[in-house]
Write a protein that holds these residues in place. Structure first.
Motif, PDB file in Angstrom:
ATOM      1  N   HIS A  14      32.228  64.636  39.228  1.00 43.15           N
ATOM      2  CA  HIS A  14      31.394  63.406  39.787  1.00 43.15           C
ATOM      3  C   HIS A  14      30.681  62.736  38.842  1.00 43.15           C
ATOM      4  O   HIS A  14      30.753  63.317  37.703  1.00 43.15           O
ATOM      5  CB  HIS A  14      30.550  64.093  40.730  1.00 43.15           C
ATOM      6  CG  HIS A  14      29.612  65.334  40.502  1.00 43.15           C
ATOM      7  ND1 HIS A  14      28.539  64.894  39.516  1.00 43.15           N
ATOM      8  CD2 HIS A  14      29.433  66.410  40.761  1.00 43.15           C
ATOM      9  CE1 HIS A  14      27.891  66.209  39.235  1.00 43.15           C
ATOM     10  NE2 HIS A  14      28.493  66.961  39.927  1.00 43.15           N
ATOM     11  N   PRO A  15      30.291  61.636  39.273  1.00 41.86           N
ATOM     12  CA  PRO A  15      29.459  60.706  38.223  1.00 41.86           C
ATOM     13  C   PRO A  15      28.583  61.367  37.477  1.00 41.86           C
ATOM     14  O   PRO A  15      28.206  61.087  36.400  1.00 41.86           O
ATOM     15  CB  PRO A  15      28.971  59.669  39.355  1.00 41.86           C
ATOM     16  CG  PRO A  15      29.700  59.733  40.486  1.00 41.86           C
ATOM     17  CD  PRO A  15      30.115  60.973  40.444  1.00 41.86           C
ATOM     18  N   HIS A  19      28.117  61.264  33.300  1.00 44.05           N
ATOM     19  CA  HIS A  19      26.938  60.618  32.639  1.00 44.05           C
ATOM     20  C   HIS A  19      26.816  61.994  31.633  1.00 44.05           C
ATOM     21  O   HIS A  19      26.409  61.395  30.391  1.00 44.05           O
ATOM     22  CB  HIS A  19      25.724  60.689  33.605  1.00 44.05           C
ATOM     23  CG  HIS A  19      24.673  60.165  32.822  1.00 44.05           C
ATOM     24  ND1 HIS A  19      24.379  58.905  32.414  1.00 44.05           N
ATOM     25  CD2 HIS A  19      23.484  60.809  32.835  1.00 44.05           C
ATOM     26  CE1 HIS A  19      23.100  59.047  31.876  1.00 44.05           C
ATOM     27  NE2 HIS A  19      22.762  60.037  31.960  1.00 44.05           N
ATOM     28  N   ARG A 119      20.691  60.887  35.294  1.00 41.50           N
ATOM     29  CA  ARG A 119      21.461  59.637  35.763  1.00 41.50           C
ATOM     30  C   ARG A 119      20.797  59.041  36.867  1.00 41.50           C
ATOM     31  O   ARG A 119      20.497  59.451  37.793  1.00 41.50           O
ATOM     32  CB  ARG A 119      22.810  59.952  36.156  1.00 41.50           C
ATOM     33  CG  ARG A 119      23.557  58.837  36.443  1.00 41.50           C
ATOM     34  CD  ARG A 119      25.119  59.327  37.015  1.00 41.50           C
ATOM     35  NE  ARG A 119      26.207  58.191  37.054  1.00 41.50           N
ATOM     36  CZ  ARG A 119      26.272  57.420  37.832  1.00 41.50           C
ATOM     37  NH1 ARG A 119      25.443  57.520  39.028  1.00 41.50           N
ATOM     38  NH2 ARG A 119      27.179  56.542  37.799  1.00 41.50           N
ATOM     39  N   SER A 121      20.987  57.587  40.212  1.00 44.58           N
ATOM     40  CA  SER A 121      22.043  57.465  41.293  1.00 44.58           C
ATOM     41  C   SER A 121      21.926  56.333  42.225  1.00 44.58           C
ATOM     42  O   SER A 121      20.697  55.787  42.466  1.00 44.58           O
ATOM     43  CB  SER A 121      22.081  58.756  42.018  1.00 44.58           C
ATOM     44  OG  SER A 121      22.130  59.785  41.114  1.00 44.58           O
ATOM     45  N   GLU A 122      23.181  55.758  42.758  1.00 43.67           N
ATOM     46  CA  GLU A 122      23.075  54.875  43.767  1.00 43.67           C
ATOM     47  C   GLU A 122      22.970  55.399  45.042  1.00 43.67           C
ATOM     48  O   GLU A 122      23.045  56.979  45.060  1.00 43.67           O
ATOM     49  CB  GLU A 122      24.325  54.349  43.920  1.00 43.67           C
ATOM     50  CG  GLU A 122      25.123  53.490  42.600  1.00 43.67           C
ATOM     51  CD  GLU A 122      24.250  52.236  42.402  1.00 43.67           C
ATOM     52  OE1 GLU A 122      23.888  51.718  43.478  1.00 43.67           O
ATOM     53  OE2 GLU A 122      23.862  51.741  41.335  1.00 43.67           O
ATOM     54  N   ASP A 124      24.309  56.001  48.102  1.00 43.41           N
ATOM     55  CA  ASP A 124      25.103  56.497  48.710  1.00 43.41           C
ATOM     56  C   ASP A 124      26.143  57.397  47.735  1.00 43.41           C
ATOM     57  O   ASP A 124      27.218  57.864  48.099  1.00 43.41           O
ATOM     58  CB  ASP A 124      26.107  55.430  49.459  1.00 43.41           C
ATOM     59  CG  ASP A 124      26.850  54.622  48.409  1.00 43.41           C
ATOM     60  OD1 ASP A 124      26.305  54.477  47.108  1.00 43.41           O
ATOM     61  OD2 ASP A 124      27.702  53.957  48.712  1.00 43.41           O
ATOM     62  N   GLU A 125      25.645  57.637  46.659  1.00 41.04           N
ATOM     63  CA  GLU A 125      26.388  58.394  45.491  1.00 41.04           C
ATOM     64  C   GLU A 125      26.117  59.849  45.695  1.00 41.04           C
ATOM     65  O   GLU A 125      24.877  60.309  45.814  1.00 41.04           O
ATOM     66  CB  GLU A 125      26.086  57.784  44.083  1.00 41.04           C
ATOM     67  CG  GLU A 125      26.957  58.305  43.009  1.00 41.04           C
ATOM     68  CD  GLU A 125      26.307  57.575  41.807  1.00 41.04           C
ATOM     69  OE1 GLU A 125      27.456  56.608  41.377  1.00 41.04           O
ATOM     70  OE2 GLU A 125      25.310  57.641  41.232  1.00 41.04           O
ATOM     71  N   LEU A 126      27.123  60.601  45.412  1.00 37.91           N
ATOM     72  CA  LEU A 126      27.142  61.950  45.684  1.00 37.91           C
ATOM     73  C   LEU A 126      27.291  62.644  43.986  1.00 37.91           C
ATOM     74  O   LEU A 126      28.215  62.495  43.455  1.00 37.91           O
ATOM     75  CB  LEU A 126      28.168  62.793  46.191  1.00 37.91           C
ATOM     76  CG  LEU A 126      28.157  62.379  47.822  1.00 37.91           C
ATOM     77  CD1 LEU A 126      29.118  63.021  48.480  1.00 37.91           C
ATOM     78  CD2 LEU A 126      26.662  62.821  48.277  1.00 37.91           C
ATOM     79  N   CYS A 127      26.161  63.131  43.291  1.00 38.54           N
ATOM     80  CA  CYS A 127      26.363  63.553  41.952  1.00 38.54           C
ATOM     81  C   CYS A 127      25.977  65.120  41.908  1.00 38.54           C
ATOM     82  O   CYS A 127      25.332  65.711  41.196  1.00 38.54           O
ATOM     83  CB  CYS A 127      24.985  62.945  41.035  1.00 38.54           C
ATOM     84  SG  CYS A 127      25.775  61.175  40.608  1.00 38.54           S
ATOM     85  N   ILE A 132      28.856  67.289  47.526  1.00 42.68           N
ATOM     86  CA  ILE A 132      30.258  66.672  47.990  1.00 42.68           C
ATOM     87  C   ILE A 132      30.780  67.817  48.924  1.00 42.68           C
ATOM     88  O   ILE A 132      31.513  67.479  50.032  1.00 42.68           O
ATOM     89  CB  ILE A 132      31.092  66.583  46.740  1.00 42.68           C
ATOM     90  CG1 ILE A 132      30.705  65.540  45.864  1.00 42.68           C
ATOM     91  CG2 ILE A 132      32.609  66.489  47.053  1.00 42.68           C
ATOM     92  CD1 ILE A 132      31.230  65.323  44.552  1.00 42.68           C
TER      93      ILE A 132
END
Length: 141
Positions: A14-15, A19, A119, A121-122, A124-127, A132
């Motif tokens: 994931h992002p 990162h 990081r 995060s936005e 709606d982003e799943l980090c 997830i």
């Protein structure tokens, strides 16, 4: 040349993983990533993906020079083999930096320990692999 090691489980990339590894790569000239074997992951649920698949996914990232599977019995074996100048821990990894430094010294491994940055995060982003998995269960079950 500065050799950097990053390590982790890297289950369902994931992002946040990207990162962490990008940040680690920026701290040296060559990035080696040690992917934990599932049998050695004791601080969270067992990985969903097999060891080899997680290693192959990490190896495919452009910032990674080499991806290695961790040793099944001794986590320091690949570190001794790679002989890094820097070990970069994820900003939220559970490692005790002082304990790690003592263990490295006991094995005559002379390297610096650093932490990667967090990081941004936005919304709606799943980090998180756990988040997830939760989202998959919410939407598929």
């Amino acid at each position: 040349m500065t050799t950097v090691v990053a390590q982790g489980t890297f289950d369902i990339l994931h992002p946040g993983h990207v990162h962490y590894l990008s940040d680690a790569a920026s701290m040296g000239d060559e990035l080696h990533v040690i992917v934990a074997r599932g049998q050695n992951v004791t601080h969270k649920p067992d990985p969903i993906l097999p060891d080899r698949q997680r290693r192959e996914m990490v190896a495919a990232l452009g910032v990674v020079d080499e991806a290695h599977l961790g040793h099944s019995e001794d986590i320091f074996v690949p570190i001794e083999r790679i002989d890094p100048d820097v070990i970069v821990l994820g900003y939220d990894q559970h490692h005790d930096e002082d304990g790690l430094a003592r263990a490295l010294r006991a094995r005559d491994i002379d390297c610096e320990i650093r932490r990667a940055s967090a990081r941004e995060s936005e919304a709606d982003e799943l980090c998180s692999t756990g988040r997830i998995v939760e989202r998959i269960l919410e939407r598929r079950c």
